[in-house]
Design an enzyme around this catalytic site. Structure first.
Site, PDB file in Angstrom:
ATOM      1  N   TYR A  56      90.029   3.128 -21.984  1.00  0.00           N
ATOM      2  CA  TYR A  56      88.568   3.207 -22.097  1.00  0.00           C
ATOM      3  C   TYR A  56      87.907   3.834 -20.867  1.00  0.00           C
ATOM      4  CZ  TYR A  56      89.085  -0.415 -25.776  1.00  0.00           C
ATOM      5  OH  TYR A  56      89.443  -1.153 -26.874  1.00  0.00           O
ATOM      6  N   LYS A  81      94.523  -3.495 -21.948  1.00  0.00           N
ATOM      7  CA  LYS A  81      95.562  -3.039 -22.885  1.00  0.00           C
ATOM      8  C   LYS A  81      96.386  -1.907 -22.295  1.00  0.00           C
ATOM      9  CE  LYS A  81      92.156  -3.869 -26.465  1.00  0.00           C
ATOM     10  NZ  LYS A  81      90.935  -3.459 -25.755  1.00  0.00           N
TER      11      LYS A  81
END
Ligand code: A2P
Length: 289
Positions: A56, A81
Protein backbone atom coordinates in the site's frame (compact mmCIF):
# COMPACT_ATOMS: atom_id res chain seq x y z
CA UNK A 1 -15.87 -16.04 17.23
CA UNK A 2 -19.52 -15.27 18.00
CA UNK A 3 -18.65 -12.83 20.78
CA UNK A 4 -21.03 -9.88 21.10
CA UNK A 5 -19.35 -6.57 20.32
CA UNK A 6 -20.60 -3.12 21.32
CA UNK A 7 -17.97 -0.69 20.04
CA UNK A 8 -15.15 -0.75 17.49
CA UNK A 9 -12.49 -1.68 20.01
CA UNK A 10 -14.41 -4.60 21.52
CA UNK A 11 -12.58 -7.77 20.57
CA UNK A 12 -13.02 -11.22 19.10
CA UNK A 13 -10.69 -14.00 20.20
CA UNK A 14 -8.51 -15.61 17.55
CA UNK A 15 -7.79 -19.36 17.54
CA UNK A 16 -4.56 -18.75 19.48
CA UNK A 17 -6.29 -16.64 22.17
CA UNK A 18 -5.14 -13.22 20.86
CA UNK A 19 -7.82 -10.53 21.15
CA UNK A 20 -8.53 -8.61 17.95
CA UNK A 21 -10.74 -5.48 17.71
CA UNK A 22 -13.94 -5.98 15.71
CA UNK A 23 -13.41 -3.03 13.32
CA UNK A 24 -10.19 -1.80 11.72
CA UNK A 25 -9.27 1.26 9.71
CA UNK A 26 -8.14 0.25 6.20
CA UNK A 27 -5.10 2.10 4.88
CA UNK A 28 -5.18 1.34 1.16
CA UNK A 29 -5.80 4.34 -1.09
CA UNK A 30 -5.88 4.52 -4.89
CA UNK A 31 -3.82 7.70 -4.87
CA UNK A 32 -0.60 8.32 -2.94
CA UNK A 33 -1.38 9.48 0.60
CA UNK A 34 1.78 11.60 0.84
CA UNK A 35 1.75 12.35 4.59
CA UNK A 36 0.43 11.18 7.95
CA UNK A 37 -2.56 13.58 8.24
CA UNK A 38 -5.28 11.07 7.38
CA UNK A 39 -3.95 8.52 9.90
CA UNK A 40 -3.65 11.16 12.62
CA UNK A 41 -7.31 11.93 11.97
CA UNK A 42 -8.22 8.22 12.10
CA UNK A 43 -6.47 7.83 15.47
CA UNK A 44 -8.21 10.96 16.67
CA UNK A 45 -11.64 9.54 15.78
CA UNK A 46 -10.90 6.44 17.88
CA UNK A 47 -9.45 3.76 15.59
CA UNK A 48 -6.76 1.64 17.22
CA UNK A 49 -6.66 -1.31 14.80
CA UNK A 50 -4.87 -0.38 11.57
CA UNK A 51 -4.68 -2.69 8.60
CA UNK A 52 -1.81 -1.88 6.27
CA UNK A 53 0.40 -3.75 3.79
CA UNK A 54 3.81 -3.37 2.29
CA UNK A 55 2.13 -2.98 -1.13
CA UNK A 56 0.00 0.00 0.00
CA UNK A 57 2.94 2.35 0.53
CA UNK A 58 1.31 3.68 3.72
CA UNK A 59 3.31 1.95 6.47
CA UNK A 60 5.72 4.86 7.09
CA UNK A 61 2.93 7.48 7.28
CA UNK A 62 0.98 5.30 9.67
CA UNK A 63 4.08 4.94 11.88
CA UNK A 64 4.48 8.70 11.89
CA UNK A 65 0.86 9.21 12.97
CA UNK A 66 1.15 6.60 15.72
CA UNK A 67 4.28 8.28 17.07
CA UNK A 68 2.74 11.75 16.95
CA UNK A 69 -0.33 10.50 18.86
CA UNK A 70 1.76 9.77 21.97
CA UNK A 71 -0.36 6.63 22.47
CA UNK A 72 1.60 3.56 23.57
CA UNK A 73 2.38 0.97 20.89
CA UNK A 74 0.60 -1.77 22.89
CA UNK A 75 -2.68 0.12 22.62
CA UNK A 76 -2.65 -0.29 18.86
CA UNK A 77 -3.42 -3.45 16.94
CA UNK A 78 -1.13 -3.30 13.94
CA UNK A 79 -1.47 -5.62 10.93
CA UNK A 80 0.56 -5.74 7.73
CA UNK A 81 0.93 -8.07 4.75
CA UNK A 82 3.64 -9.79 2.77
CA UNK A 83 3.63 -8.39 -0.77
CA UNK A 84 3.16 -10.83 -3.60
CA UNK A 85 6.40 -9.97 -5.35
CA UNK A 86 8.37 -10.88 -2.20
CA UNK A 87 7.22 -14.47 -1.64
CA UNK A 88 9.49 -17.35 -0.53
CA UNK A 89 11.08 -18.40 2.76
CA UNK A 90 14.01 -15.95 2.85
CA UNK A 91 12.04 -13.15 1.19
CA UNK A 92 9.23 -13.40 3.75
CA UNK A 93 11.68 -12.92 6.58
CA UNK A 94 13.42 -10.03 4.87
CA UNK A 95 10.21 -8.31 3.88
CA UNK A 96 8.82 -8.71 7.40
CA UNK A 97 11.89 -6.89 8.76
CA UNK A 98 11.46 -4.14 6.16
CA UNK A 99 7.82 -3.69 7.22
CA UNK A 100 8.83 -3.46 10.88
CA UNK A 101 11.38 -0.83 9.98
CA UNK A 102 8.86 1.22 7.98
CA UNK A 103 6.37 0.88 10.84
CA UNK A 104 8.97 1.88 13.49
CA UNK A 105 8.09 -1.11 15.65
CA UNK A 106 9.68 -4.35 16.79
CA UNK A 107 6.61 -6.56 16.50
CA UNK A 108 3.33 -6.85 14.60
CA UNK A 109 -0.01 -7.92 16.00
CA UNK A 110 -0.92 -9.68 12.77
CA UNK A 111 0.97 -10.57 9.59
CA UNK A 112 -0.78 -11.93 6.50
CA UNK A 113 0.32 -13.41 3.18
CA UNK A 114 -1.29 -10.84 0.88
CA UNK A 115 -2.13 -13.13 -2.08
CA UNK A 116 -1.79 -16.91 -2.56
CA UNK A 117 -0.04 -16.51 -5.95
CA UNK A 118 2.47 -13.91 -7.15
CA UNK A 119 0.77 -13.90 -10.58
CA UNK A 120 -2.56 -15.46 -11.67
CA UNK A 121 -0.96 -18.27 -13.71
CA UNK A 122 1.86 -19.13 -11.27
CA UNK A 123 2.13 -22.94 -11.29
CA UNK A 124 4.19 -23.73 -8.19
CA UNK A 125 2.01 -21.83 -5.73
CA UNK A 126 1.64 -24.78 -3.34
CA UNK A 127 5.39 -25.00 -2.73
CA UNK A 128 5.77 -21.22 -2.62
CA UNK A 129 2.93 -20.72 -0.10
CA UNK A 130 4.41 -23.40 2.16
CA UNK A 131 7.83 -21.74 2.03
CA UNK A 132 6.24 -18.42 3.07
CA UNK A 133 4.23 -20.16 5.75
CA UNK A 134 7.32 -21.82 7.25
CA UNK A 135 8.82 -18.33 7.66
CA UNK A 136 5.55 -17.02 9.12
CA UNK A 137 5.51 -19.86 11.66
CA UNK A 138 9.06 -19.06 12.69
CA UNK A 139 8.27 -15.35 13.12
CA UNK A 140 5.26 -16.37 15.21
CA UNK A 141 7.24 -18.77 17.41
CA UNK A 142 9.95 -16.13 17.90
CA UNK A 143 7.29 -13.73 19.19
CA UNK A 144 7.87 -11.21 16.37
CA UNK A 145 4.19 -11.40 15.45
CA UNK A 146 1.26 -12.21 17.73
CA UNK A 147 -0.95 -13.83 15.07
CA UNK A 148 -0.51 -15.01 11.49
CA UNK A 149 -2.88 -15.45 8.59
CA UNK A 150 -3.61 -15.11 4.91
CA UNK A 151 -5.49 -12.82 2.57
CA UNK A 152 -7.41 -13.49 -0.64
CA UNK A 153 -7.03 -17.25 -0.10
CA UNK A 154 -9.70 -19.59 -1.48
CA UNK A 155 -10.46 -22.80 0.48
CA UNK A 156 -8.06 -24.88 -1.65
CA UNK A 157 -5.20 -22.46 -0.96
CA UNK A 158 -5.88 -22.69 2.78
CA UNK A 159 -6.22 -26.47 2.58
CA UNK A 160 -2.66 -26.68 1.23
CA UNK A 161 -1.40 -24.86 4.31
CA UNK A 162 -3.60 -26.69 6.82
CA UNK A 163 -2.39 -30.07 5.55
CA UNK A 164 1.26 -29.10 5.96
CA UNK A 165 1.53 -26.69 8.89
CA UNK A 166 2.23 -26.68 12.61
CA UNK A 167 0.55 -23.32 13.24
CA UNK A 168 -2.74 -22.92 11.33
CA UNK A 169 -3.69 -19.50 9.87
CA UNK A 170 -5.87 -17.51 12.28
CA UNK A 171 -7.26 -14.98 9.80
CA UNK A 172 -8.29 -14.76 6.13
CA UNK A 173 -8.87 -11.27 4.74
CA UNK A 174 -11.05 -11.26 1.62
CA UNK A 175 -13.23 -8.93 -0.39
CA UNK A 176 -16.56 -9.07 1.44
CA UNK A 177 -19.71 -6.93 1.28
CA UNK A 178 -23.39 -7.45 0.45
CA UNK A 179 -23.47 -8.73 -3.12
CA UNK A 180 -20.05 -10.36 -2.81
CA UNK A 181 -19.86 -12.34 0.42
CA UNK A 182 -17.80 -15.30 -0.85
CA UNK A 183 -20.05 -17.68 1.10
CA UNK A 184 -18.08 -20.85 0.41
CA UNK A 185 -14.83 -19.31 1.63
CA UNK A 186 -16.64 -17.88 4.66
CA UNK A 187 -18.13 -21.28 5.55
CA UNK A 188 -14.78 -22.98 5.08
CA UNK A 189 -13.02 -20.48 7.33
CA UNK A 190 -15.66 -20.78 10.05
CA UNK A 191 -15.30 -24.55 10.01
CA UNK A 192 -11.55 -24.21 10.55
CA UNK A 193 -11.76 -21.46 13.18
CA UNK A 194 -10.23 -18.85 10.87
CA UNK A 195 -11.59 -15.34 11.42
CA UNK A 196 -12.69 -13.59 8.21
CA UNK A 197 -12.04 -9.91 7.56
CA UNK A 198 -13.68 -7.75 4.90
CA UNK A 199 -11.70 -5.54 2.57
CA UNK A 200 -13.82 -3.05 0.62
CA UNK A 201 -16.79 -3.53 2.98
CA UNK A 202 -18.58 -0.67 1.19
CA UNK A 203 -17.77 -2.20 -2.21
CA UNK A 204 -15.81 0.93 -3.19
CA UNK A 205 -19.02 2.97 -2.90
CA UNK A 206 -21.10 0.56 -5.00
CA UNK A 207 -23.17 -0.25 -1.88
CA UNK A 208 -24.20 3.40 -1.70
CA UNK A 209 -26.26 3.03 -4.89
CA UNK A 210 -27.81 -0.41 -4.32
CA UNK A 211 -31.63 -0.09 -3.98
CA UNK A 212 -32.02 -2.73 -1.23
CA UNK A 213 -29.28 -1.13 0.86
CA UNK A 214 -30.79 2.34 0.37
CA UNK A 215 -34.18 0.96 1.44
CA UNK A 216 -32.69 -0.60 4.59
CA UNK A 217 -30.78 2.61 5.35
CA UNK A 218 -34.08 4.46 5.38
CA UNK A 219 -35.77 1.76 7.47
CA UNK A 220 -33.03 1.66 10.14
CA UNK A 221 -32.38 5.43 9.93
CA UNK A 222 -28.68 5.03 9.22
CA UNK A 223 -26.55 5.49 6.09
CA UNK A 224 -26.02 2.92 3.34
CA UNK A 225 -22.38 2.62 4.46
CA UNK A 226 -23.51 1.77 8.00
CA UNK A 227 -25.82 -0.96 6.65
CA UNK A 228 -22.89 -2.53 4.76
CA UNK A 229 -20.60 -2.36 7.78
CA UNK A 230 -23.22 -3.64 10.20
CA UNK A 231 -23.84 -6.52 7.78
CA UNK A 232 -20.18 -7.53 8.25
CA UNK A 233 -20.46 -7.33 12.04
CA UNK A 234 -23.59 -9.50 12.10
CA UNK A 235 -21.79 -12.08 9.93
CA UNK A 236 -18.93 -12.14 12.50
CA UNK A 237 -16.62 -10.59 9.90
CA UNK A 238 -14.24 -7.70 10.71
CA UNK A 239 -14.85 -4.75 8.35
CA UNK A 240 -11.86 -2.59 7.35
CA UNK A 241 -13.53 0.63 6.21
CA UNK A 242 -11.37 3.40 4.81
CA UNK A 243 -12.36 7.02 4.53
CA UNK A 244 -10.62 10.34 4.14
CA UNK A 245 -13.23 12.38 6.02
CA UNK A 246 -13.48 12.88 9.80
CA UNK A 247 -17.26 12.75 9.69
CA UNK A 248 -17.39 9.51 7.70
CA UNK A 249 -14.68 7.92 9.85
CA UNK A 250 -16.90 8.65 12.85
CA UNK A 251 -20.02 7.43 11.06
CA UNK A 252 -18.26 4.17 10.21
CA UNK A 253 -17.74 3.53 13.93
CA UNK A 254 -21.39 4.12 14.79
CA UNK A 255 -22.53 0.57 14.11
CA UNK A 256 -23.79 -0.69 17.43
CA UNK A 257 -26.99 1.22 18.15
CA UNK A 258 -29.08 -0.77 15.65
CA UNK A 259 -29.50 -4.37 14.57
CA UNK A 260 -30.48 -5.63 11.14
CA UNK A 261 -33.35 -8.15 11.46
CA UNK A 262 -32.86 -11.79 10.47
CA UNK A 263 -35.23 -11.31 7.53
CA UNK A 264 -33.25 -8.33 6.22
CA UNK A 265 -29.96 -10.18 6.77
CA UNK A 266 -31.30 -12.94 4.49
CA UNK A 267 -32.16 -10.27 1.92
CA UNK A 268 -28.61 -8.92 2.04
CA UNK A 269 -27.09 -12.40 2.00
CA UNK A 270 -29.02 -13.41 -1.08
CA UNK A 271 -28.45 -10.30 -3.21
CA UNK A 272 -27.28 -11.08 -6.72
CA UNK A 273 -23.59 -10.35 -7.27
CA UNK A 274 -22.90 -6.62 -7.17
CA UNK A 275 -19.88 -4.45 -6.52
CA UNK A 276 -17.19 -7.07 -7.20
CA UNK A 277 -13.79 -5.38 -7.45
CA UNK A 278 -12.76 -7.49 -10.46
CA UNK A 279 -9.99 -9.14 -8.46
CA UNK A 280 -9.49 -12.89 -8.07
CA UNK A 281 -6.15 -14.53 -7.23
CA UNK A 282 -6.17 -16.75 -10.33
CA UNK A 283 -7.41 -14.26 -12.92
CA UNK A 284 -6.14 -11.10 -14.50
CA UNK A 285 -7.87 -8.14 -12.90
CA UNK A 286 -10.98 -6.88 -14.63
CA UNK A 287 -11.46 -3.10 -14.58
CA UNK A 288 -15.09 -1.95 -14.50
CA UNK A 289 -16.06 1.62 -15.33
P1 A2P B 1 -14.26 8.97 1.34
O1 A2P B 1 -12.76 8.83 1.53
O2 A2P B 1 -14.60 10.20 0.56
O3 A2P B 1 -15.03 8.85 2.63
P2 A2P B 1 -14.31 0.52 0.42
O4 A2P B 1 -13.72 0.57 1.80
O5 A2P B 1 -15.47 -0.40 0.29
O6 A2P B 1 -13.27 0.23 -0.63
O7 A2P B 1 -14.89 1.97 0.10
C1 A2P B 1 -14.09 3.10 0.21
C2 A2P B 1 -14.83 4.29 -0.32
O8 A2P B 1 -16.01 4.50 0.43
C3 A2P B 1 -14.02 5.54 -0.22
O9 A2P B 1 -14.09 6.12 -1.50
C4 A2P B 1 -14.73 6.42 0.80
O10 A2P B 1 -14.71 7.76 0.37
C5 A2P B 1 -16.12 5.87 0.80
N1 A2P B 1 -16.73 5.90 2.14
C6 A2P B 1 -16.22 5.45 3.28
N2 A2P B 1 -17.07 5.60 4.29
C7 A2P B 1 -18.18 6.20 3.77
C8 A2P B 1 -19.42 6.63 4.31
N3 A2P B 1 -19.71 6.47 5.60
N4 A2P B 1 -20.30 7.21 3.46
C9 A2P B 1 -20.03 7.38 2.15
N5 A2P B 1 -18.88 6.99 1.57
C10 A2P B 1 -17.95 6.39 2.37
Amino acid sequence: MEEKVRNINDCYTLANGVKIPCVAYGTFFETEVGNSDIFEMAIDTGYRYFDTASAYGTENYLAEAMEKSGIRREEFFLASKLRRDCMGYEETKKEFERSLKRLHTDYLDLYLIHWPLPTPDYKEWKTLDLACWRAMEELYREGRVRAVGVSNFMPYHIENILKNCDVPPMVNQIEFHPGYSQEITLQYCRKHNILVQAWSPIGRRKMLEEPLILKLAEKYKVSAAQISLRYCIQRGVIPLPKSSSYERMKQNQDLFAFEISEEDMYRLETLPQIGWSGQHPERERIYFE
